[in-house]
Design a protein around this motif. Sequence first.
Motif, short mmCIF file in Angstrom:
data_model
loop_
_atom_site.label_atom_id
_atom_site.label_comp_id
_atom_site.label_asym_id
_atom_site.label_seq_id
_atom_site.Cartn_x
_atom_site.Cartn_y
_atom_site.Cartn_z
N LEU A 184 90.45 48.16 81.06
CA LEU A 184 90.09 48.54 82.42
C LEU A 184 89.29 49.83 82.47
O LEU A 184 88.58 50.08 83.44
N GLY A 185 89.40 50.64 81.42
CA GLY A 185 88.64 51.88 81.39
C GLY A 185 89.23 52.86 80.40
O GLY A 185 90.28 52.62 79.80
N VAL A 186 88.53 53.98 80.24
CA VAL A 186 88.99 55.07 79.38
C VAL A 186 89.15 56.31 80.25
O VAL A 186 88.23 56.70 80.97
N LEU A 187 90.34 56.92 80.22
CA LEU A 187 90.64 58.09 81.01
C LEU A 187 90.67 59.32 80.11
O LEU A 187 91.37 59.33 79.08
N PHE A 188 89.94 60.36 80.47
CA PHE A 188 89.97 61.62 79.72
C PHE A 188 90.95 62.56 80.41
O PHE A 188 90.73 63.00 81.53
N GLY A 196 97.74 42.08 78.40
CA GLY A 196 96.55 41.46 78.97
C GLY A 196 95.61 42.43 79.65
O GLY A 196 94.45 42.13 79.88
N ALA A 197 96.10 43.63 79.99
CA ALA A 197 95.26 44.67 80.59
C ALA A 197 95.62 45.99 79.94
O ALA A 197 96.79 46.23 79.63
N VAL A 198 94.62 46.84 79.73
CA VAL A 198 94.90 48.09 79.01
C VAL A 198 94.06 49.23 79.57
O VAL A 198 92.90 49.06 79.94
N LEU A 199 94.69 50.40 79.65
CA LEU A 199 94.01 51.64 80.01
C LEU A 199 94.09 52.56 78.81
O LEU A 199 95.18 52.83 78.29
N VAL A 200 92.94 53.04 78.35
CA VAL A 200 92.89 53.92 77.18
C VAL A 200 92.87 55.37 77.65
O VAL A 200 92.09 55.73 78.54
N VAL A 201 93.72 56.19 77.05
CA VAL A 201 93.80 57.61 77.40
C VAL A 201 93.38 58.44 76.21
O VAL A 201 93.83 58.22 75.08
N ALA A 202 92.50 59.40 76.45
CA ALA A 202 92.09 60.35 75.42
C ALA A 202 92.16 61.75 76.01
O ALA A 202 92.04 61.92 77.22
N ARG A 203 92.39 62.74 75.17
CA ARG A 203 92.46 64.12 75.65
C ARG A 203 91.12 64.80 75.46
O ARG A 203 90.58 64.82 74.34
N ARG A 204 90.62 65.33 76.54
CA ARG A 204 89.32 66.00 76.49
C ARG A 204 89.35 67.17 75.50
O ARG A 204 90.28 67.97 75.49
#
Length: 293
Positions: free
Chosen positions: A286-290, A255-263
């Motif tokens: 909830l957002g995208v984290l680099f 129901g909630a998700v945080l997306v992680v990507a590598r800079r």
Amino acid sequence: MQDNQADRVDAGKGNRERSIGAIIAETRHLTADQVENVVAYQKKHAVRFGEAAVAMGVASADDVIFALAQQYHYPVAFDEQARLSQELVALSKPFSRQVEAFRDLRSQIIMRVDPSVEGERRPLAVVSPEVGDGKTFVAANLAITLAQLGSRTLLVDADMRSPRLHEVFGLQNAAGLSNILSGRAESQVIQQAPGVPNLFVLPVGPTPPNPVELVERPAFGLLLNELISKFDYVVVDTPAAAYGSDAAVIAARCGAVLVVARRDESRVKALGQLTALLQQTRSKILGVLFNEH
């Protein structure tokens, strides 16, 4: 965190009332003469007691971190270092700029997934487009920082393609999530994370041949509902989206998700495809984290 001549305080006081210097002196069994010398060095060079003690060779940087952790009630894991991965920076480097970024992330998550607000209590899936983006690193350290607030936190390894959380925390992986979902759990599968009193880990267990089918079963959603009712926060590590639909299915169940990507590593196209897929589910992004780690 400033310490001065008041470093020699009543040892009977609680850690929050004791200075960093007093904790270091007790931990390192410093003599009265050694303390006097450190204080003299501190005055002469206008530095903190911990810095002076390290400079004079009577304490280490780890001793200073330990003293800070004791004073501010932050779990550290120096005694568990041999078992734990260096990826767990929230334990090994709790006052670093890197971990401060995790605390900022924690604050953002709490504002969006507040367990005290009706309808906001939901598990959080941590997903990424590609293998090696750092989602396990992010999930583990985020869970630690949540637990450091005193919140009962459960870290679930739902990456049944390439599970790593049991290795990161030095835990057994004989039984876990796959046993529960396949109806073969015969014993307690949730384990206490070493060094963090409020953190628990549910490892994958044996790697199944049908991971997508297992997380698509109603049993997975029911399990998550039960877990979120027993813990303040449930953080779920997932397989990379490159493996298939597992991550999107797990995110929908959470129901909630945080997306992680590598800079400088993640491909924009893959990231766009993943976020578009997640938007089609019931999960709240909830957002995208680099990740720069």
